[in-house]
Design an enzyme around this catalytic site. Structure first.
Site, PDB file in Angstrom:
ATOM      1  N   GLY A  28      -0.050   0.579  -6.855  1.00 35.95           N
ATOM      2  CA  GLY A  28      -0.849   1.308  -6.713  1.00 35.95           C
ATOM      3  C   GLY A  28       0.519   2.540  -7.497  1.00 35.95           C
ATOM      4  O   GLY A  28       0.474   3.887  -6.565  1.00 35.95           O
ATOM      5  N   SER A  29       1.615   2.129  -8.469  1.00 35.77           N
ATOM      6  CA  SER A  29       2.299   3.112  -8.423  1.00 35.77           C
ATOM      7  C   SER A  29       1.028   3.909  -9.488  1.00 35.77           C
ATOM      8  O   SER A  29       1.940   5.469  -9.442  1.00 35.77           O
ATOM      9  CB  SER A  29       2.534   2.207  -9.273  1.00 35.77           C
ATOM     10  N   SER A  30       0.197   3.992 -10.643  1.00 35.08           N
ATOM     11  CA  SER A  30      -0.892   4.977 -10.897  1.00 35.08           C
ATOM     12  C   SER A  30      -1.175   5.704 -10.285  1.00 35.08           C
ATOM     13  O   SER A  30      -1.331   7.360  -9.959  1.00 35.08           O
ATOM     14  CB  SER A  30      -1.471   4.164 -11.917  1.00 35.08           C
TER      15      SER A  30
ATOM     16  N   ASP B  50      -7.471   3.062  -4.311  1.00 32.51           N
ATOM     17  CA  ASP B  50      -6.712   3.045  -4.629  1.00 32.51           C
ATOM     18  C   ASP B  50      -5.961   4.659  -4.447  1.00 32.51           C
ATOM     19  O   ASP B  50      -5.214   4.918  -3.680  1.00 32.51           O
ATOM     20  CB  ASP B  50      -6.341   2.585  -6.233  1.00 32.51           C
TER      21      ASP B  50
ATOM     22  N   GLY C  15       1.069  -4.258  -9.273  1.00 32.54           N
ATOM     23  CA  GLY C  15      -0.726  -3.673  -7.677  1.00 32.54           C
ATOM     24  C   GLY C  15      -0.271  -2.891  -6.961  1.00 32.54           C
ATOM     25  O   GLY C  15      -1.212  -3.250  -6.211  1.00 32.54           O
TER      26      GLY C  15
ATOM     27  N   ALA D 139      -0.936   6.599  -7.052  1.00 35.16           N
ATOM     28  CA  ALA D 139       0.883   7.381  -5.984  1.00 35.16           C
ATOM     29  C   ALA D 139       0.792   7.878  -6.789  1.00 35.16           C
ATOM     30  O   ALA D 139       0.844   9.646  -6.871  1.00 35.16           O
ATOM     31  CB  ALA D 139       2.156   6.557  -5.548  1.00 35.16           C
TER      32      ALA D 139
HETATM   33  C1  MEV Z   1      -6.537  -2.231  -8.259  1.00 34.21           C
HETATM   34  O1  MEV Z   1      -5.340  -1.914  -7.097  1.00 34.21           O
HETATM   35  C2  MEV Z   1      -7.720  -2.242  -7.566  1.00 34.21           C
HETATM   36  C3  MEV Z   1      -9.071  -2.974  -8.317  1.00 34.21           C
HETATM   37  O2  MEV Z   1     -10.261  -2.805  -7.440  1.00 34.21           O
HETATM   38  C4  MEV Z   1      -9.161  -1.536  -9.149  1.00 34.21           C
HETATM   39  C5  MEV Z   1     -10.255  -0.475  -8.471  1.00 34.21           C
HETATM   40  O3  MEV Z   1     -10.817  -1.018  -7.360  1.00 34.21           O
HETATM   41  O4  MEV Z   1     -10.214   0.229  -9.264  1.00 34.21           O
HETATM   42  C6  MEV Z   1      -8.513  -4.170  -9.495  1.00 34.21           C
END
Ligand code: MEV
Length: 308
Positions: free
Chosen positions: A86-88, A130, A84, A90
């Protein structure tokens, strides 16, 4: 060897609601990913096929960047996958940046746009928060209408996202990773289904949007008591939307006594929670005792940058 690095992120308020066009606030954090690219005889990432599921974002990013020939790609990341944080985003942004550097077409806005499209392609549904945070660094506010100094705007269907930098006071956040990795796409789809099936859920999404704006004001005024209460309410609403997880609630409960407020951060379903606290060591200890992996993170002003 052309290379780029980009930061991970922490969503402070508004995850999931932002996919529906509501406001959200994030900050880049001082955990970064680096991607190196070099022309090669075949496509390989860390010596493996690009078709391996963990390279889905890298593969989509090199396709989007129009790499003219096969590349040897190396990914180094301090951001735990599926956490959660933001690895993908980044890794996507760093890959796009590295290929664009190789081609002499490095341009930050174009990287933000392409990275959003890569996330949309891989996840099905997404907002640009993200990928914008990984590209631009600093604290990012996504809004449905533009304000002064807008960085860039994107739209999809009838939704618009206008991305802005915002200044936050220096804050150390304590993050607790549950160790449960959860891919974002299915969680975003789950919220969509709930909102379609249950009219009440639409009002929760709107309330999260209002919390984001109040939360930004509270943080900027250094009213951490108010900001913490808003985080706690945001967490309850995310649970109502079905993206909580028992492992998250365990860490949230453990961190609460030493924090102003605690909430899950990112897509949920596992992943991480974030605590706003002025007792970071005590909070980190409580997270460890509850079986989580704590990180003390600070805001990172630098977005995507070339290396070497
Ligand atoms: C994920 O880091 C954030 C979400 O709101 C998905 C998105 O904004 O693309 C769950």
């Amino acid at each position: 060897m052309p290379a780029c690095s980009a930061p991970g992120k922490l969503i402070l308020f508004g995850e999931h609601a932002v996919v529906f066009g509501q406001p959200a606030l994030s900050t880049a954090i001082d955990l970064r990913a680096e991607v190196y690219v070099r022309p090669h005889t075949e496509w390989l990432a860390d010596g493996q096929s690009l078709d391996a599921p963990r390279y889905a974002y890298v593969k989509a990013a090199v396709e989007k960047a129009g790499a003219p020939r096969p590349l040897w790609i190396e990914v180094r990341s301090a951001i735990p996958e599926g956490s959660g944080l933001g690895s993908s985003a980044a890794v996507t942004v760093s890959t796009l940046g590295a290929v664009r550097r190789m081609r002499g077409t490095f341009e930050v806005r174009a990287i933000a746009r392409d990275a959003f499209e890569v996330e949309l392609g891989v996840q099905g549904r997404a907002s640009p928060i993200d990928t914008t945070t990984a590209t631009a660094g600093g604290a990012i506010l996504a809004l449905p209408t533009p304000e002064k100094g807008v960085l860039w705007s994107f739209e999809r269907g009838d939704r618009q996202w206008h991305l802005h930098h915002r200044l936050l006071p220096p804050i150390t956040f304590v993050v607790g990773f549950t160790g449960v990795s959860a891919p974002t796409g299915p969680l975003v789809a789950k919220v969509r289904e709930l909102v379609d099936a249950k009219p009440e859920a639409r009002s929760w999404i709107e309330e999260i949007g209002a919390i984001t704006l109040d939360g930004l004001r509270a943080l900027q005024a250094k009213d951490f008591v108010a900001a913490g209460e808003l985080m706690t309410r945001n967490h309850a609403l995310l649970n109502a939307l079905g993206v909580g997880h028992p492992s998250l609630d365990r860490l949230v409960a453990a961190a609460r006594p030493t924090s102003y407020g605690v909430k899950l951060t990112g897509a949920g379903g596992g992943g991480s929670m974030v605590a706003l606290t002025d007792r970071p060591e005590a909070t980190a200890k409580a997270i460890t005792a509850a079986g989580g992996r704590p990180f003390l993170v600070t805001a990172e002003p630098k977005g995507v940058v070339g290396l070497g």
